[in-house]
Design an enzyme around this catalytic site. Sequence first.
Site, PDB file in Angstrom:
ATOM      1  N   HIS A   1     104.580  23.973  86.671  1.00 50.88           N
ATOM      2  CA  HIS A   1     105.125  23.374  85.447  1.00 50.88           C
ATOM      3  C   HIS A   1     106.408  24.141  85.130  1.00 50.88           C
ATOM      4  O   HIS A   1     106.525  25.325  85.456  1.00 50.88           O
ATOM      5  CB  HIS A   1     104.187  23.582  84.258  1.00 50.88           C
ATOM      6  CG  HIS A   1     102.839  22.980  84.392  1.00 50.88           C
ATOM      7  ND1 HIS A   1     101.789  23.627  84.993  1.00 50.88           N
ATOM      8  CD2 HIS A   1     102.354  21.798  83.954  1.00 50.88           C
ATOM      9  CE1 HIS A   1     100.724  22.852  84.941  1.00 50.88           C
ATOM     10  NE2 HIS A   1     101.035  21.748  84.322  1.00 50.88           N
TER      11      HIS A   1
ATOM     12  N   GLU B   1      92.417  13.675  90.647  1.00 45.46           N
ATOM     13  CA  GLU B   1      91.791  15.005  90.677  1.00 45.46           C
ATOM     14  C   GLU B   1      90.277  14.856  90.737  1.00 45.46           C
ATOM     15  O   GLU B   1      89.686  14.130  89.932  1.00 45.46           O
ATOM     16  CB  GLU B   1      92.186  15.819  89.443  1.00 45.46           C
ATOM     17  CG  GLU B   1      91.435  17.154  89.415  1.00 45.46           C
ATOM     18  CD  GLU B   1      91.901  18.129  88.345  1.00 45.46           C
ATOM     19  OE1 GLU B   1      93.116  18.260  88.160  1.00 45.46           O
ATOM     20  OE2 GLU B   1      91.020  18.754  87.725  1.00 45.46           O
TER      21      GLU B   1
HETATM   22  C1  GLT Z   1      96.339  21.346  83.813  1.00 42.65           C
HETATM   23  C2  GLT Z   1      95.468  20.175  84.115  1.00 42.65           C
HETATM   24  C3  GLT Z   1      95.623  19.753  85.522  1.00 42.65           C
HETATM   25  C4  GLT Z   1      96.973  19.185  85.826  1.00 42.65           C
HETATM   26  C5  GLT Z   1      98.038  20.177  85.706  1.00 42.65           C
HETATM   27  C6  GLT Z   1      99.366  19.484  85.833  1.00 42.65           C
HETATM   28  S1  GLT Z   1      97.946  21.180  84.331  1.00 42.65           S
HETATM   29  O1  GLT Z   1      95.822  22.494  84.409  1.00 42.65           O
HETATM   30  O2  GLT Z   1      94.119  20.498  83.829  1.00 42.65           O
HETATM   31  O3  GLT Z   1      94.629  18.860  85.928  1.00 42.65           O
HETATM   32  O4  GLT Z   1      96.979  18.767  87.165  1.00 42.65           O
HETATM   33  O5  GLT Z   1      99.972  19.257  84.617  1.00 42.65           O
HETATM   34 MN    MN Z   2      95.060  18.429  88.044  1.00 44.26          MN
HETATM   35 MN    MN Z   3      91.079  19.653  85.986  1.00 48.42          MN
END
Ligand code: GLT
Ligand code: MN
Ligand code: MN
Length: 389
Positions: free
Chosen positions: A56, A219
């Site tokens: 970031h 994610e």
């Molecule tokens: C933060 C979040 C992540 C994101 C990151 C990118 S920052 O830690 O929990 O899942 O990927 O902004």
């Molecule tokens: Mn993430």
């Molecule tokens: Mn996360």
Amino acid sequence: MTDPFEPRREHRFTFGLWTVGNPGRDAFGAAVRPTLRPPELVALLAGVGAYGVNLHDEDLVPFGAPAAERDRIVAEFKRALDDHGLRVPMATTNLFSQPVFKDGAFTANDPAVRAFALQKTMRAIELGVELGASTYVFWGGREGVETQAAKDPVEALKRFRHALNFLTHFCRDRGYDLRFALEAKPNEPRADIYLPTTGAMLAFIETLDHPEMVGVNPEVAHEHMAGLDFTHALAQAWERGKLFHVDLNDQQGPRYDQDLRFGSANPKAAFWLVRFLESVGYEGPRHFDAHAYRTEDVEGVRDFARGCMRTYLILRERARAFDADSEVRDLLAALRADDGSQSDVLGAYSPAAARALLGRRFEPAALGARGYRYERLDQLAVEHLLGVR
Ligand code: GLT
Ligand code: MN
Ligand code: MN
């Protein structure tokens, strides 16, 4: 003998500065580890065999730093990257830590906050481009609400769309070769976040001015927080050519975002997702968005980082073994068998195909009596995963 699971540059593993740099602060306690400076984190990652480091804006340049300080910090960081041979494949903006963003950034009710968020992102994009990033992630951590009284949810989507359109136009004007990757999360830190899943992001992307520039960054933990299957999210993104990036970590069920070491909580889900990425030929970075347990010191952070990468390589080897297993191959061949007898009605629609299908006789009882051998197939996967086959 060389260790086949030793992480090396060519595996293209990346970590965020905020991951290995996480000092263990949580909602209930203070930092437990020293805060390493970005050049020290570069050295740490190079030492464990990573390919790159993501960031970031504020992971590198403190919020509000004057231009001269920014330039000095960036120059020092670039020297560290050069010295250690590390790349910066992805960059992003912190639009969640400062009080100004407590009501969100691109979806905030205050127009001055929305404009400031755009300005901060443009500057962070300039930084990312300067460092050689080719992917720009958008995680809208505070783009949500605690109460529906706060924001019109339709208006919020329009605001988010406006911001992304503005920023794609900005990149095109500047000639930046950057792709945007949208990261979904259902909740935390807001009670409910807009566009909470990868599927929702994929639908939203098609409404943008430049959808070809925009994909997703799914994610593991975030899809699991929503109770969803991660491989399905990957597959939907991949099938549309939208899998621009991936955040690998782990999560124990639908609770707060744990960002655990990759494969540490649900190795079977990790096995399937690695098999998917490897079999389709995903070529983007394998990014770990996770952090070490709060119990760890800096050596434990190295253990954590090595663990993420080793587990990926081990699962890759296990997935290959599963797919090469002759019993698995026979079972899969039987499942995929097709005698062609339905091909006239399973092709593209035509009035003739519809007529043929309406007139066809089926034997549903016989079809329903079939056993699919999924129990055996899954047990074979488990035995490969457990290393006894
Ligand atoms: C933060 C979040 C992540 C994101 C990151 C990118 S920052 O830690 O929990 O899942 O990927 O902004
Ligand atoms: Mn993430
Ligand atoms: Mn996360």
